[in-house]
Design a protein around this motif. Structure first.
Motif, PDB file in Angstrom:
ATOM      1  N   ALA A 176      19.320  41.314  99.493  1.00 20.52           N
ATOM      2  CA  ALA A 176      17.934  40.980  98.249  1.00 20.52           C
ATOM      3  C   ALA A 176      18.532  41.332  97.277  1.00 20.52           C
ATOM      4  O   ALA A 176      18.082  40.778  95.782  1.00 20.52           O
ATOM      5  CB  ALA A 176      16.788  41.422  99.330  1.00 20.52           C
ATOM      6  N   VAL A 177      18.415  42.805  97.146  1.00 22.27           N
ATOM      7  CA  VAL A 177      19.077  42.855  95.907  1.00 22.27           C
ATOM      8  C   VAL A 177      20.175  42.733  94.579  1.00 22.27           C
ATOM      9  O   VAL A 177      19.336  42.136  93.543  1.00 22.27           O
ATOM     10  CB  VAL A 177      19.409  44.596  95.449  1.00 22.27           C
ATOM     11  N   LEU A 178      21.002  42.347  95.692  1.00 26.98           N
ATOM     12  CA  LEU A 178      22.778  41.284  94.874  1.00 26.98           C
ATOM     13  C   LEU A 178      22.369  40.483  94.428  1.00 26.98           C
ATOM     14  O   LEU A 178      22.693  39.627  93.736  1.00 26.98           O
ATOM     15  CB  LEU A 178      23.780  41.890  95.971  1.00 26.98           C
ATOM     16  N   GLY A 179      21.622  39.512  95.421  1.00 26.98           N
ATOM     17  CA  GLY A 179      20.737  38.381  95.235  1.00 26.98           C
ATOM     18  C   GLY A 179      19.965  38.245  93.681  1.00 26.98           C
ATOM     19  O   GLY A 179      20.054  37.403  93.049  1.00 26.98           O
TER      20      GLY A 179
ATOM     21  N   MET B  79      19.540  40.353  91.641  1.00 22.93           N
ATOM     22  CA  MET B  79      20.653  41.063  90.313  1.00 22.93           C
ATOM     23  C   MET B  79      21.487  39.492  89.948  1.00 22.93           C
ATOM     24  O   MET B  79      21.881  38.973  89.025  1.00 22.93           O
ATOM     25  CB  MET B  79      22.156  41.842  90.532  1.00 22.93           C
ATOM     26  N   PHE B  80      22.375  38.713  90.667  1.00 22.63           N
ATOM     27  CA  PHE B  80      22.868  37.479  90.386  1.00 22.63           C
ATOM     28  C   PHE B  80      21.702  36.526  89.602  1.00 22.63           C
ATOM     29  O   PHE B  80      22.494  36.262  89.110  1.00 22.63           O
ATOM     30  CB  PHE B  80      23.615  37.171  91.801  1.00 22.63           C
ATOM     31  N   TYR B  81      21.043  36.436  90.718  1.00 19.84           N
ATOM     32  CA  TYR B  81      19.708  35.529  89.963  1.00 19.84           C
ATOM     33  C   TYR B  81      19.225  35.818  88.563  1.00 19.84           C
ATOM     34  O   TYR B  81      19.746  35.079  87.641  1.00 19.84           O
ATOM     35  CB  TYR B  81      18.810  35.371  90.952  1.00 19.84           C
ATOM     36  N   LEU B  82      19.220  37.668  88.829  1.00 18.42           N
ATOM     37  CA  LEU B  82      18.482  37.855  86.762  1.00 18.42           C
ATOM     38  C   LEU B  82      20.117  37.479  85.999  1.00 18.42           C
ATOM     39  O   LEU B  82      19.863  36.607  84.756  1.00 18.42           O
ATOM     40  CB  LEU B  82      18.498  38.380  86.487  1.00 18.42           C
ATOM     41  N   THR B  83      21.662  37.352  86.460  1.00 16.35           N
ATOM     42  CA  THR B  83      22.143  37.557  85.084  1.00 16.35           C
ATOM     43  C   THR B  83      23.002  36.373  85.082  1.00 16.35           C
ATOM     44  O   THR B  83      23.265  35.678  84.065  1.00 16.35           O
ATOM     45  CB  THR B  83      23.272  38.030  85.884  1.00 16.35           C
ATOM     46  N   SER B  84      22.698  35.295  86.143  1.00 13.38           N
ATOM     47  CA  SER B  84      22.782  33.977  86.089  1.00 13.38           C
ATOM     48  C   SER B  84      21.951  33.111  84.641  1.00 13.38           C
ATOM     49  O   SER B  84      22.367  31.835  84.584  1.00 13.38           O
ATOM     50  CB  SER B  84      22.890  32.914  87.313  1.00 13.38           C
ATOM     51  N   LYS B  85      20.383  33.558  85.252  1.00 17.24           N
ATOM     52  CA  LYS B  85      19.732  33.092  84.613  1.00 17.24           C
ATOM     53  C   LYS B  85      19.766  33.448  82.997  1.00 17.24           C
ATOM     54  O   LYS B  85      20.009  32.716  82.376  1.00 17.24           O
ATOM     55  CB  LYS B  85      18.570  33.127  84.605  1.00 17.24           C
ATOM     56  N   ILE B  86      20.247  34.684  82.634  1.00 23.14           N
ATOM     57  CA  ILE B  86      20.409  35.208  81.416  1.00 23.14           C
ATOM     58  C   ILE B  86      21.784  34.363  80.770  1.00 23.14           C
ATOM     59  O   ILE B  86      21.577  33.912  79.864  1.00 23.14           O
ATOM     60  CB  ILE B  86      20.784  36.566  81.355  1.00 23.14           C
ATOM     61  N   GLU B  87      23.073  34.144  81.781  1.00 19.78           N
ATOM     62  CA  GLU B  87      24.143  34.553  81.432  1.00 19.78           C
ATOM     63  C   GLU B  87      23.934  32.122  80.803  1.00 19.78           C
ATOM     64  O   GLU B  87      24.532  31.715  80.061  1.00 19.78           O
ATOM     65  CB  GLU B  87      24.865  34.092  82.448  1.00 19.78           C
TER      66      GLU B  87
END
Length: 270
Positions: free
Chosen positions: A58-61, A63-71
């Motif tokens: 859940a944490v990795l998901g 983080m991936f979502y936030l990172t993807s959103k930022i990128e």
């Protein structure tokens, strides 16, 4: 009598045996052991591990979502910056092209003004420094003209013009026609093609639409050939071997704008 077995004795024996069996069951045979505490601990650890894994996923998901959103936001900003930059470059190019066109128009206007000014200066001072023709050549529009009063054949006259990077005059428009008429030439070879057959004279005005103006090679004229020459306001044909004068023409150089403001003392031209 001792050997007689009564019903009571058998019943008593059976009762005793049953009691012995029950006692044996209660005392001699052990009940199955209870489940071990180790297995419980292992099951609990496995459950905790699964929970931790779920939490980690859940944490990795997240983080991936936030990172993807930022990128994606960064990519969108870069794309907007790129579009804006391209728009600015296009506007700058258009601005430069407009300025270049204005400069060209201004340069053309200045060139026309300089040419007109130089032409007026040359009317009072024929060898002014702004003159776009060599010395002894007459300037008319975009061409230079010179009379060579040397008795030569048509071929020799053509060679004389070639030696000065020029050619025998061709009258192809009304402006040149008017200029040649003003010169009042008598017996000057023209740039008409040599002919094998004699051709009657014609008015000089008629030569404008003529297709007889020379375009071929003059290195070899075999046999009797007839060449055209101007005499006053008429064009005549005579043997190309006759000796006459020549009038040559060549393209004038562009007038230099700065030279129109410079006066020249006599004898400075080489």
């Amino acid at each position: 009598m001792s050997e007689d077995v009564t019903y009571a004795d058998l019943k008593f024996q059976d009762s005793s045996e049953m009691e012995n069996i029950q006692e044996f069951d209660q005392v001699g045979v052990k009940a199955p052991p209870a489940p071990s505490h180790v297995w419980r601990r292992r099951a609990l650890a496995l459950i905790l591990l699964c929970l931790l894994l779920l939490i980690g996923l859940a944490v990795l998901g997240s983080m991936f979502y936030l990172t993807s959103k930022i990128e994606m936001e960064k990519l969108e900003k870069l794309q907007n910056f790129k579009d804006k930059l391209q728009s600015n470059v296009s506007l700058q190019l258009k601005y430069n092209m407009d300025n270049l066109e204005k400069i060209r128009n201004l340069s053309s206007t200045l060139q026309e003004m300089a040419t007109k000014l130089c032409y007026e200066l040359c009317r009072t001072e024929p060898e002014h420094k702004c003159k776009p023709c060599p010395e002894k050549w007459v300037w008319h529009e975009d061409s230079c003209y010179r009379e060579f009063k040397e008795d030569e054949t048509w071929q020799q006259s053509d060679s004389t013009c070639s030696a000065h990077n020029a050619s025998l005059v061709k009258i192809k428009n009304k402006s040149i026609l008017k200029f040649i008429k003003s010169k009042e030439l008598y017996g000057y070879w023209l740039g008409l093609s040599p002919r094998k057959d004699y051709k009657p004279w014609k008015e000089l005005d008629e030569t404008i639409i003529s297709s007889d103006w020379f375009t071929g090679n003059t290195s070899d004229l075999n046999g009797v050939m007839y060449c055209g020459y101007v005499y006053s306001k008429h064009v005549y044909y005579g043997p190309c071997t006759e000796e006459k004068n020549a009038i040559c023409e060549k393209l004038a150089n562009p007038v230099k704008i700065e030279s129109t403001l410079m006066n020249e003392e006599p004898g400075e031209r080489g």
